[in-house]
Scaffold this motif. Structure first.
Motif, PDB file in Angstrom:
ATOM      1  N   UNK A   1      46.580   5.307  13.865  1.00  0.00           N
ATOM      2  CA  UNK A   1      45.531   4.733  14.697  1.00  0.00           C
ATOM      3  C   UNK A   1      44.199   4.879  13.985  1.00  0.00           C
ATOM      4  N   UNK A   2      43.235   4.109  14.443  1.00  0.00           N
ATOM      5  CA  UNK A   2      41.973   4.007  13.719  1.00  0.00           C
ATOM      6  C   UNK A   2      41.024   5.168  13.957  1.00  0.00           C
ATOM      7  N   UNK A   3      41.411   6.133  14.785  1.00  0.00           N
ATOM      8  CA  UNK A   3      40.507   7.232  15.110  1.00  0.00           C
ATOM      9  C   UNK A   3      40.771   8.501  14.306  1.00  0.00           C
ATOM     10  N   UNK A   4      41.901   8.615  13.667  1.00  0.00           N
ATOM     11  CA  UNK A   4      42.255   9.863  12.984  1.00  0.00           C
ATOM     12  C   UNK A   4      41.333  10.109  11.802  1.00  0.00           C
ATOM     13  N   UNK A   5      40.881  11.354  11.633  1.00  0.00           N
ATOM     14  CA  UNK A   5      40.037  11.751  10.508  1.00  0.00           C
ATOM     15  C   UNK A   5      40.694  12.898   9.755  1.00  0.00           C
ATOM     16  N   UNK A   6      40.291  13.129   8.508  1.00  0.00           N
ATOM     17  CA  UNK A   6      40.891  14.227   7.731  1.00  0.00           C
ATOM     18  C   UNK A   6      40.646  15.599   8.335  1.00  0.00           C
ATOM     19  N   UNK A   7      39.556  15.769   9.079  1.00  0.00           N
ATOM     20  CA  UNK A   7      39.240  17.097   9.616  1.00  0.00           C
ATOM     21  C   UNK A   7      39.909  17.361  10.958  1.00  0.00           C
ATOM     22  N   UNK A   8      40.682  16.413  11.455  1.00  0.00           N
ATOM     23  CA  UNK A   8      41.459  16.634  12.675  1.00  0.00           C
ATOM     24  C   UNK A   8      42.939  16.372  12.427  1.00  0.00           C
ATOM     25  N   UNK A   9      43.386  16.528  11.186  1.00  0.00           N
ATOM     26  CA  UNK A   9      44.761  16.187  10.863  1.00  0.00           C
ATOM     27  C   UNK A   9      45.158  16.828   9.534  1.00  0.00           C
ATOM     28  N   UNK A  10      46.379  16.553   9.122  1.00  0.00           N
ATOM     29  CA  UNK A  10      46.889  16.969   7.820  1.00  0.00           C
ATOM     30  C   UNK A  10      47.436  15.732   7.118  1.00  0.00           C
ATOM     31  N   UNK A  11      47.626  15.828   5.816  1.00  0.00           N
ATOM     32  CA  UNK A  11      48.133  14.713   5.018  1.00  0.00           C
ATOM     33  C   UNK A  11      49.627  14.877   4.789  1.00  0.00           C
ATOM     34  N   UNK A  12      50.357  13.788   4.978  1.00  0.00           N
ATOM     35  CA  UNK A  12      51.756  13.707   4.561  1.00  0.00           C
ATOM     36  C   UNK A  12      51.829  12.742   3.388  1.00  0.00           C
ATOM     37  N   UNK A  13      52.228  13.242   2.229  1.00  0.00           N
ATOM     38  CA  UNK A  13      52.420  12.388   1.052  1.00  0.00           C
ATOM     39  C   UNK A  13      53.826  11.835   1.098  1.00  0.00           C
ATOM     40  N   UNK A  14      53.938  10.514   1.067  1.00  0.00           N
ATOM     41  CA  UNK A  14      55.230   9.861   1.146  1.00  0.00           C
ATOM     42  C   UNK A  14      55.897   9.806  -0.224  1.00  0.00           C
ATOM     43  N   UNK A  15      57.183   9.526  -0.217  1.00  0.00           N
ATOM     44  CA  UNK A  15      57.943   9.451  -1.470  1.00  0.00           C
ATOM     45  C   UNK A  15      57.443   8.329  -2.367  1.00  0.00           C
ATOM     46  N   UNK A  16      56.879   7.269  -1.754  1.00  0.00           N
ATOM     47  CA  UNK A  16      56.389   6.142  -2.555  1.00  0.00           C
ATOM     48  C   UNK A  16      54.995   6.393  -3.132  1.00  0.00           C
ATOM     49  N   UNK A  17      54.448   7.600  -2.920  1.00  0.00           N
ATOM     50  CA  UNK A  17      53.138   7.943  -3.457  1.00  0.00           C
ATOM     51  C   UNK A  17      51.996   7.720  -2.490  1.00  0.00           C
ATOM     52  N   UNK A  18      52.259   7.033  -1.375  1.00  0.00           N
ATOM     53  CA  UNK A  18      51.225   6.826  -0.385  1.00  0.00           C
ATOM     54  C   UNK A  18      50.992   8.062   0.456  1.00  0.00           C
ATOM     55  N   UNK A  19      49.923   8.031   1.264  1.00  0.00           N
ATOM     56  CA  UNK A  19      49.552   9.167   2.099  1.00  0.00           C
ATOM     57  C   UNK A  19      49.244   8.688   3.505  1.00  0.00           C
TER      58      UNK A  19
END
Length: 363
Positions: free
Chosen positions: A318-336
């Motif tokens: 969704x368009x509201x998520x920010x880095x300071x309220x979440x964590x990153x999942x790195x996908x197998x295809x290199x995307x995040x």
């Protein structure tokens, strides 16, 4: 409970605010100065075309809690719609004017972005209180965006990150020491990654060595809207009501371990939400006073015609998520993708960077 919007009884004497440090940029070549109106409009439109694919739009829709509501709008994440396709730059006259001032003068374009305040205090959302892979990827994206602007407008571009954690740290219940540590690591990350187009600005630059409570008192007393006016706006303006409800919901989420009842917590968070909105606006006014001619970006969705341009930092559901309220999942295809820590933990394994939790790698 004291209303979070109440002005301090006796704010400390104001110091002259120190201006944000001027961002050095390349000197404009002779051919870049005094551009004709037609050429300046063409270049301004090209600059805006770089921003449009990353636009965070505020589309009209039903309010949270009403039939058909898609979700609430808040400072750290809320259900949103699919990002819109790039639009015609001509529909964004305010931004074209903001960019055009720099283009016509042959000067480096200065963009300001309030955000990167501190990590959420909810451990189900984030990995800790320091910047991690989400901030690193976001900062890298912003630096590259400035570099691409420089390919169109030879004097270049600088983006000033206006870190607002101390502005409402007491209201979101994040210790000032954690906010200082976050801001210091953010600066270190910018230097470490060689992100030469980025600068930072926070209350330390505005009010010097005053205590955190004194700085908050000053910014509220000098720039915040009156409590009664804001309450009236929440009652009558749909967008403001949407924001107020969303912020309330996120304050409830980000108050883990509350000892009272759920209804008591909701009452408290509704009061605090007015304070967050007021100080957020105050911070925007302070930035405008220091950078009156900047291109104003926002991490919140914005409508066409707004003085601010909403910008997405990373991919999320969704368009509201920010880095300071979440964590990153790195996908197998290199995307995040940004998501709540609890969800990322379910889908991936924890990765450390420099001995600290950084992100999750999809299994």
């Amino acid at each position: 409970m004291t209303d979070a919007m109440a002005s301090p009884a006796a704010p400390p004497a104001a110091r002259p605010a120190r201006p944000a440090p001027d961002a050095p940029g390349p000197r404009a070549a002779t051919g870049d100065r005094n551009r004709t109106g037609t050429e300046a409009r063409r270049i301004s439109a090209q600059v805006l075309e770089l921003l449009l694919p990353h636009r965070r739009a505020a589309e009209p829709g039903p309010l949270p809690g009403r039939p058909g509501a898609a979700g609430a709008a808040g400072p750290g994440g809320a259900p949103g719609s699919t990002p819109p396709d790039p639009e015609d730059p001509g529909a964004f006259g305010e931004q074209l004017d903001q960019v055009g001032r720099f283009v016509r003068a042959g000067e480096p374009i200065v963009l300001t972005l309030p955000g990167f305040p501190c990590k959420s205090p909810n451990p189900a959302k984030v990995l800790g209180h320091l910047p991690d892979e989400g901030e690193r990827l976001s900062l890298t994206f912003l630096d590259r965006l400035c570099a691409r602007i420089g390919e169109i407008h030879r004097p270049g571009a600088t983006l000033v990150i206006c870190s607002d954690g101390h502005v409402f740290g007491d209201l979101i219940r994040v210790p000032d020491a954690h906010i200082d540590a976050y801001a210091d690591e953010l600066r270190a990350m910018i230097a470490r990654e060689g992100l030469t187009h980025l600068r930072t600005f926070d209350l330390r630059d505005a009010y010097g060595d005053l205590g955190h409570d004194d700085k908050r008192a000053l910014v509220q007393a000098e720039y915040a809207p009156a409590a009664d006016a804001l309450r009236a706006e929440v009652r009558t303006d749909e967008d403001t009501l949407r924001l107020y409800r969303g912020i309330t919901r996120f304050l409830v989420e980000d108050t883990p371990g509350y000892a009272g009842t759920r209804s008591a917590l909701q009452r408290e968070c509704r009061s605090r939400a007015y304070g967050v909105i007021a100080r957020s606006r105050a911070w925007g006014e302070l930035i405008a006073a220091h950078r009156p001619h900047s291109v104003r970006l926002s991490i919140h969705p914005q409508r066409r015609g707004s003085a601010k341009f909403g910008i997405r930092l990373l991919d999320a559901e969704d368009v509201w998520v920010t880095p300071w309220h979440s964590a990153v999942l790195r996908r197998a295809d290199g995307g995040s993708r940004l998501m709540r820590r609890a969800e990322a933990e379910r889908l991936g394994r924890l990765v450390l960077r420099d001995g600290r939790p950084s992100h999750f790698q999809a299994r």
